[in-house]
Design a protein around this motif. Structure first.
Motif, PDB file in Angstrom:
ATOM      1  N   ASN A   1      38.253  37.911  32.965  1.00  0.00           N
ATOM      2  CA  ASN A   1      38.330  39.376  32.851  1.00  0.00           C
ATOM      3  C   ASN A   1      38.181  40.104  34.182  1.00  0.00           C
ATOM      4  O   ASN A   1      39.034  40.923  34.550  1.00  0.00           O
ATOM      5  CB  ASN A   1      37.279  39.880  31.853  1.00  0.00           C
ATOM      6  N   PRO A   2      37.098  39.850  34.946  1.00  0.00           N
ATOM      7  CA  PRO A   2      36.946  40.615  36.201  1.00  0.00           C
ATOM      8  C   PRO A   2      38.025  40.298  37.222  1.00  0.00           C
ATOM      9  O   PRO A   2      38.430  41.180  37.984  1.00  0.00           O
ATOM     10  CB  PRO A   2      35.556  40.182  36.712  1.00  0.00           C
ATOM     11  N   MET A   3      38.521  39.061  37.255  1.00  0.00           N
ATOM     12  CA  MET A   3      39.555  38.703  38.233  1.00  0.00           C
ATOM     13  C   MET A   3      40.864  39.420  37.934  1.00  0.00           C
ATOM     14  O   MET A   3      41.542  39.904  38.851  1.00  0.00           O
ATOM     15  CB  MET A   3      39.756  37.184  38.248  1.00  0.00           C
ATOM     16  N   VAL A   4      41.237  39.484  36.647  1.00  0.00           N
ATOM     17  CA  VAL A   4      42.480  40.170  36.276  1.00  0.00           C
ATOM     18  C   VAL A   4      42.386  41.651  36.634  1.00  0.00           C
ATOM     19  O   VAL A   4      43.317  42.229  37.212  1.00  0.00           O
ATOM     20  CB  VAL A   4      42.773  39.983  34.774  1.00  0.00           C
ATOM     21  N   TYR A   5      41.255  42.286  36.313  1.00  0.00           N
ATOM     22  CA  TYR A   5      41.102  43.705  36.633  1.00  0.00           C
ATOM     23  C   TYR A   5      41.051  43.937  38.138  1.00  0.00           C
ATOM     24  O   TYR A   5      41.594  44.921  38.645  1.00  0.00           O
ATOM     25  CB  TYR A   5      39.835  44.265  35.973  1.00  0.00           C
ATOM     26  N   ALA A   6      40.387  43.021  38.868  1.00  0.00           N
ATOM     27  CA  ALA A   6      40.287  43.190  40.318  1.00  0.00           C
ATOM     28  C   ALA A   6      41.645  43.048  40.992  1.00  0.00           C
ATOM     29  O   ALA A   6      41.951  43.768  41.952  1.00  0.00           O
ATOM     30  CB  ALA A   6      39.313  42.161  40.881  1.00  0.00           C
TER      31      ALA A   6
END
Length: 312
Positions: free
Chosen positions: A292-297
């Motif tokens: 999740n955080p990697m995709v958003y980042a």
């Protein structure tokens, strides 16, 4: 008569702990899996903490979309922490888990998974209002809206999942206490019971359809309206901008709900392929918190700017 009496006494025994064997068929060398699991856990923990710190420090990110993302990061940390440390302990130290700790883990897994689904629904509603009713967005999606929606998801999941561990604790575990799994799954635990688990299966099915089914239906309905509104935009630039704000969310939603369906389907074939549903179940609890955080980042410019500000 003595034989009958001994059978009766043995059937009345209640096991005091469960034994989590780990991955079926890999018991001899499964401890080597602790390294990739530890790396994934540290990645999920670090990435989500970075998201939370960035959103907290950057006032430009104090918007409903990123506030929901912060709640999602907190839920992801809770989900990964509920599962991975115990799996690592099983691999290296002690395979036993008390009944109370097992039922607590069942409750925690259900509530965090339900919260993840609920936050995806909140984010879908946020994008729906922003794209389909842009003039209403500033007055509709406010700080109070975020708080009310988040609290409603906490109450919904917290209350609806209480019967799962309660019903599991009411079963009588008289002989078998070995679970061929890395974690305490509801059906994996209750399948060891000596009495009927029909009500457990029924409530699990009800919870899946009512909670995840309704969330998934509402999320995909929202995106049908969003895509329809985006296609009506005359400006190619506006269309591209609208799709870019939703793309990361769509990727994560598709992965999350597809994984739930795959885990459910493979669970039916567990007798023939016992390793596959257990392995997918663990990955489904660990990959989203890391992903999740990697995709958003990678796909959200505002977050990348926030990272640059944070690191000076």
């Amino acid at each position: 008569m003595e034989t009958t009496l001994s059978r009766t006494n043995s059937s009345m025994l209640q096991v005091s702990e469960f034994i989590l064997l780990g991955f079926p068929g890999l018991h001899e060398w499964q401890h080597w899996l602790s390294l990739p699991l530890t790396l994934l856990y540290l990645l999920a923990l670090g990435a989500n903490l970075l998201i939370l710190i960035t959103i907290y420090h950057d006032t430009a990110l104090h918007q409903p979309m990123y506030q929901f993302l912060g709640v999602l990061a907190f839920v992801d940390i809770g989900l990964a922490t509920t599962i991975i440390p115990k799996i690592l302990a099983i691999f290296w130290f002690d395979k036993t888990i008390s009944l109370s700790a097992c039922f607590t883990q069942i409750y925690a897994i259900h509530i965090f998974m339900g919260m993840e689904s609920g936050i995806f629904l909140c984010m879908a509603v946020d994008r729906y209002v922003a794209i389909c009713c842009p003039l209403c967005y500033p007055t509709t999606v406010t700080k109070a809206f975020v708080i009310k929606f988040t609290l409603s998801m906490i109450l919904r999941n917290g209350l609806l999942t209480i019967p799962v561990p309660v019903l599991a604790a009411q079963r009588h575990y008289c002989s078998k206490n070995k679970i061929d799994h890395c974690l305490c799954s509801n059906l994996g635990v209750t399948s060891l019971a000596c009495d009927s688990i029909t009500i457990n299966k029924f409530y699990q099915l009800f919870l899946a359809w009512f909670m995840f089914g309704s969330d998934m239906g509402l999320v995909f309905t929202s995106y049908v309206f969003i895509i329809r509104s985006v296609l009506k935009l005359k400006s190619a630039e506006a269309t591209s901008k609208a799709l870019s704000t939703c793309s990361s969310h769509i990727i994560l939603i598709l992965f999350f709900y597809t994984a739930i369906v795959v885990v459910s389907v493979t669970h039916l074939a567990r007798r023939k392929f016992p390793l596959i549903p257990v392995f997918l179940n663990v990955l489904h609890s660990l990959i989203p918190p890391a992903l999740n955080p990697m995709v958003y980042a990678l796909r959200t410019q505002e977050l990348r700017v926030g990272f640059q500000k944070l690191f000076g």
